[in-house]
Structure formats: structure tokens, C-alpha cells
Design an enzyme around this catalytic site. Structure first.
Site, mmCIF file in Angstrom:
data_model
loop_
_atom_site.group_PDB
_atom_site.id
_atom_site.type_symbol
_atom_site.label_atom_id
_atom_site.label_comp_id
_atom_site.label_asym_id
_atom_site.label_seq_id
_atom_site.Cartn_x
_atom_site.Cartn_y
_atom_site.Cartn_z
ATOM 1 N N TYR A 52 16.880 26.107 41.115
ATOM 2 C CA TYR A 52 18.111 25.647 40.465
ATOM 3 C C TYR A 52 19.324 26.207 41.195
ATOM 4 O O TYR A 52 19.340 27.386 41.549
ATOM 5 C CB TYR A 52 18.157 26.099 38.992
ATOM 6 C CG TYR A 52 17.921 24.932 38.069
ATOM 7 C CD1 TYR A 52 18.809 23.858 38.059
ATOM 8 C CD2 TYR A 52 16.811 24.878 37.240
ATOM 9 C CE1 TYR A 52 18.590 22.763 37.248
ATOM 10 C CE2 TYR A 52 16.578 23.786 36.428
ATOM 11 C CZ TYR A 52 17.479 22.728 36.432
ATOM 12 O OH TYR A 52 17.255 21.646 35.641
ATOM 13 N N THR A 224 24.723 6.323 51.217
ATOM 14 C CA THR A 224 23.368 6.827 51.030
ATOM 15 C C THR A 224 22.925 7.488 52.337
ATOM 16 O O THR A 224 23.616 7.401 53.358
ATOM 17 C CB THR A 224 22.385 5.694 50.674
ATOM 18 O OG1 THR A 224 22.507 4.675 51.653
ATOM 19 C CG2 THR A 224 22.664 5.132 49.297
#
Ligand code: DSN
Length: 417
Positions: A52, A224
Site C-alpha cells: 500500500y 494509457t
């Protein structure tokens, strides 16, 4: 913990093996698809998936972020160098989320946006009414010229003056021609709008200098990373320095929480790969291949929207063959040629049926195919499209496709289990 995928989940291992085989043995001609390198694939499967890291390098909400900080900083620095951008955010999970973050940064709900509609080559996230962008913002569209099927800058200018948008979105999923960024900057300045470029499709060409860059012109650029750039499935945002804070806050904590650090590591690798001469040559070959494929299709009587291509893709108008895009894509798939159905400008068919297909060359070029193969593939496609009632033709073409795939192998020693 130490068991292989094949031991843990043989059912899924078989599905993944089947997909690998499909990618090896078909002609992947969807222009937004590609074959990522093994380096990129291995980073996507790496231990950073366990971490995380809400926040940004040096300013995280979690401890233990020293390595992921380095990975993200590498990605940022490389993208800045590759594109000459003032600021880069590499955390957007997808192209649509990059666009959402850009809108969230500079628009309020109800603000006016100007873009190209999906049926003229735009994208869902450019204001389609079934998408968040069409629901939260007041979207007006500019259009392609009915005759030339090219962007009509003069008409766009008039529409911009009429609606006075806060943001003009430029960048397309099915437009095969060069974009004049300077002209769009001029239109945006005339009406005091911000200019956003969505370069998801052409970003690899831009990185290699094969298509003009919007970086000097646009306030915000979204893209992208998995199409012509050939990186992992994901996205990134570039912007002018003065927008850096609101773009970063818009991604986190605005619309995303934990970044995908394994994907960010893979993005860094893709940016590095894109700095090489090999990559620049690859992008040049994509365009040469697209032009040759376009010529080959035209020689066999397939009409191309705007008469050809300057990029990695082309749009075939199938109305003269009395075929729909949906049927054509299905027939081609039977022969091992994978394309997607696509609306053509001013299409009378709904998008689920469509009158066109949108072949592209990035993945074929990654396999090492060149002009000679493009000529051959154009002929194979035309044979299928011109003989829709002949199952035998598709069977023969399938054999020739397999032979081509064998001559240009991909992922030879990759294993999934
Ligand atoms: N990016 C689109 C495409 O061009 O395939 C899908 O969202």
C-alpha cells in the site's frame, strides 16, 4: 505459499494457457492492443502488488515505502524526459480514470466541455451520455467533415465560440490522421478554454517523434500505457507545472486511493524501453505497416474512411460490401484475424452493430512483421470480407494465418503455470 499456479489452480492455469495460445496463433489487429515485453510482464507480477502506498514519493500515508518511492520516481522522471513534460502523474489505473481525474481537477459538475463524439472517433469518457462524463458535464461535440472525413477545424472553432467550453478535449480512438495541436491551441485560446489532449492511441508514435507532440500546446495530456506504448495496462497524466497540484490531488485523494505499485514499476520499464532507438524504429515501422495494409485493402476494393491512414490504425467502411462491422469482425475471427467492429462517421447503424472495423498494426509489428506481410494480410482480410458465405475461404485463410504466426513467433518461451 510456494506452490505453482498449476498446482494451486489448474483450472485457471488452463484458461491462461489457452489465452497465451490464442495470442500466439492469431493476428492481433485491435489497434489498442499489443504484446508487452517480458520485463513489463514480470514487473506486473512482482511483489510490489503487496504494497500500500497512498500518497506520492516522499509523502506516503503508509510506512515501508522506500522501494516503491524509488519505483514511482523512476516512472515519473522517465516519462518527463521521454515527453519533455513539466509534470507527470503515473498513478491513474486506466485511461478513463486519467480522464476522470483531469475533469475533476479543472471542471465543476455542469461545466461545458467540447469533444468529438464516440461515433466520430472519440471515446466514451469524452462525454458519452452513458458515461459519467456525459452525466456530470454539459458536453457538446465537434464533428468530422462529411466529405473528407477529416477533422473540421473551422466548424470546431464556430462551435467553440457558440458554447464557450471550459475544456476542449482532443484525442481519439478511431481517427487515422495527424492532429494539428497548434490549431486546437488557437481555438482554445480564442474562447479561453483549457486544452486537454487524450493521446492514449498515439502515445507511442509521439514518444518516437512519428506524430507531433501535444506537450507544448495542451494544458493537460492523458494517456494509457498499453497501446502503442506497449507497456502495462494502465495510464498516466502530464500537465503544465501550474496544474501539478490539482492534478495530483485529483488522482489521490480525489478519485483513487492505493496506487498499483507493481503496475507503476512496469510503467517505468515501458518508459525506459520507449527511450531506445529500437522503440523509435518500431514506431516508424508501425506507421509504414499501417500504410501498406491500407493500400492492400484499398487495392482489393475495401473503402477506408478518409482514404487512408497516417497512424497505426485505419477504419474500413463495409457498407459497399453490405456487411456490418459486427459480422465482419466475427467472420475475420473465424479466420484467426482479430479486429473490432467500429462506427464510421455518420453511421446509421447502432454502435453494437456498426458499419466498420478498425484494424491496426502495433501488435503485428511487435511480432516483427513488415510491409510484405501487411500486403499478404490485406489480401487475406479482403478474401474473407468479399466471400462472407464461403466457410471454406475462412478455413483456408485460417491455415495461412497460422503459417504467418509460426513464421513470426511471439512469447516463445513464456509459461503461465
Ligand atoms: N481505448 C479504447 C480502444 O480504443 O480500444 C477502448 O476504451
Amino acid at each position: 505459499m510456494n506452490r505453482t499456479l498449476g498446482q494451486v489452480d489448474p483450472e485457471m492455469a488452463a484458461v491462461l494457457a489457452e489465452e497465451l495460445e490464442r495470442q500466439r496463433t492469431t493476428l492481433v489487429m485491435i489497434p489498442s492492443e499489443n504484446y508487452a515485453s517480458k520485463a513489463v510482464l514480470s514487473a506486473q507480477g512482482c511483489v510490489m502488488t503487496n504494497k500500500y502506498a497512498e500518497g506520492y514519493p516522499g509523502a506516503r500515508w503508509y510506512n515501508g515505502c522506500a522501494s516503491v518511492d524509488k519505483a514511482e520516481q523512476l516512472a515519473i522522471d522517465r516519462a518527463k524526459e521521454l515527453f519533455g513534460a513539466e509534470h507527470v502523474n503515473v498513478q491513474a489505473h486506466t485511461g478513463s480514470q486519467a480522464n476522470m481525474a483531469a475533469y475533476y481537477a479543472v471542471l465543476d459538475p455542469g461545466d461545458t466541455v467540447l469533444s468529438l463524439s464516440v461515433d466520430h472517433g472519440g471515446h466514451l469518457s469524452h462525454g458519452q451520455n452513458t458515461n459519467f462524463s456525459g452525466r456530470y458535464y454539459r458536453v457538446h461535440h465537434y464533428a468530422l467533415d462529411r466529405e473528407s472525413e477529416l477533422l473540421d477545424y473551422e466548424s470546431a472553432r464556430k462551435i467553440a465560440h457558440l458554447y464557450r467550453p471550459k475544456l476542449i478535449v482532443v484525442g481519439f480512438s478511431a481517427y487515422p490522421r495527424v492532429i494539428d495541436w497548434d490549431a486546437w491551441r488557437g481555438i482554445a485560446d480564442e474562447v479561453d478554454a483549457l486544452l486537454m489532449a487524450d493521446v492514449a492511441h498515439i502515445v507511442g508514435l509521439i514518444a518516437a517523434g512519428v506524430h507531433p507532440s501535444p506537450v507544448p500546446y495542451a494544458d493537460i495530456i492523458t494517456s494509457t500505457t498499453h497501446k502503442t506504448l506497449r507497456g502495462p495496462r494502465g495510464a498516466f497524466i502530464m500537465c503544465k507545472r501550474h496544474l501539478a497540484g490539482i492534478i495530483d490531488r485529483s488522482i489521490f485523494p480525489g478519485i483513487q486511493a492505493g496506487p498499483l505499485m507493481h503496475v507503476i514499476a512496469a510503467k517505468a520499464i515501458a518508459f525506459r524501453e520507449a527511450m531506445t532507438n529500437e522503440f523509435r524504429e518500431y514506431q516508424r515501422q508501425i506507421v509504414k505497416n499501417a500504410r501498406t495494409l491500407a493500400e492492400s485493402l484499398q487495392e482489393d476494393g475495401i473503402r477506408l474512411v478518409s482514404g487512408g491512414t497516417d497512424t497505426h490504425l485505419m477504419l474500413c467502411d463495409l457498407r459497399p460490401l453490405t456487411l456490418t462491422g459486427r459480422d465482419a469482425a466475427n467472420l475475420l475471427e473465424e479466420a484467426g484475424i482479430i479486429v473490432n467492429k467500429n462506427c464510421i462517421p455518420y453511421d446509421h447503424q447502432p454502435s453494437a452493430i456498426a458499419s466498420g472495423i478498425r484494424p491496426g498494426t502495433p501488435a503485428l509489428t511487435t511480432r516483427g512483421m513488415k510491409e510484405a506481410e501487411m500486403k499478404e494480410i490485406g489480401k487475406l482480410m479482403a478474401r474473407v470480407l468479399r466471400n462472407p458465405l464461403e466457410a471454406e475461404v475462412r478455413k483456408q485463410v485460417r491455415e495461412e494465418v497460422l503459417a504467418l504466426c509460426e513464421r513470426f513467433p511471439i512469447y516463445e518461451d513464456l509459461e503461465v503455470a
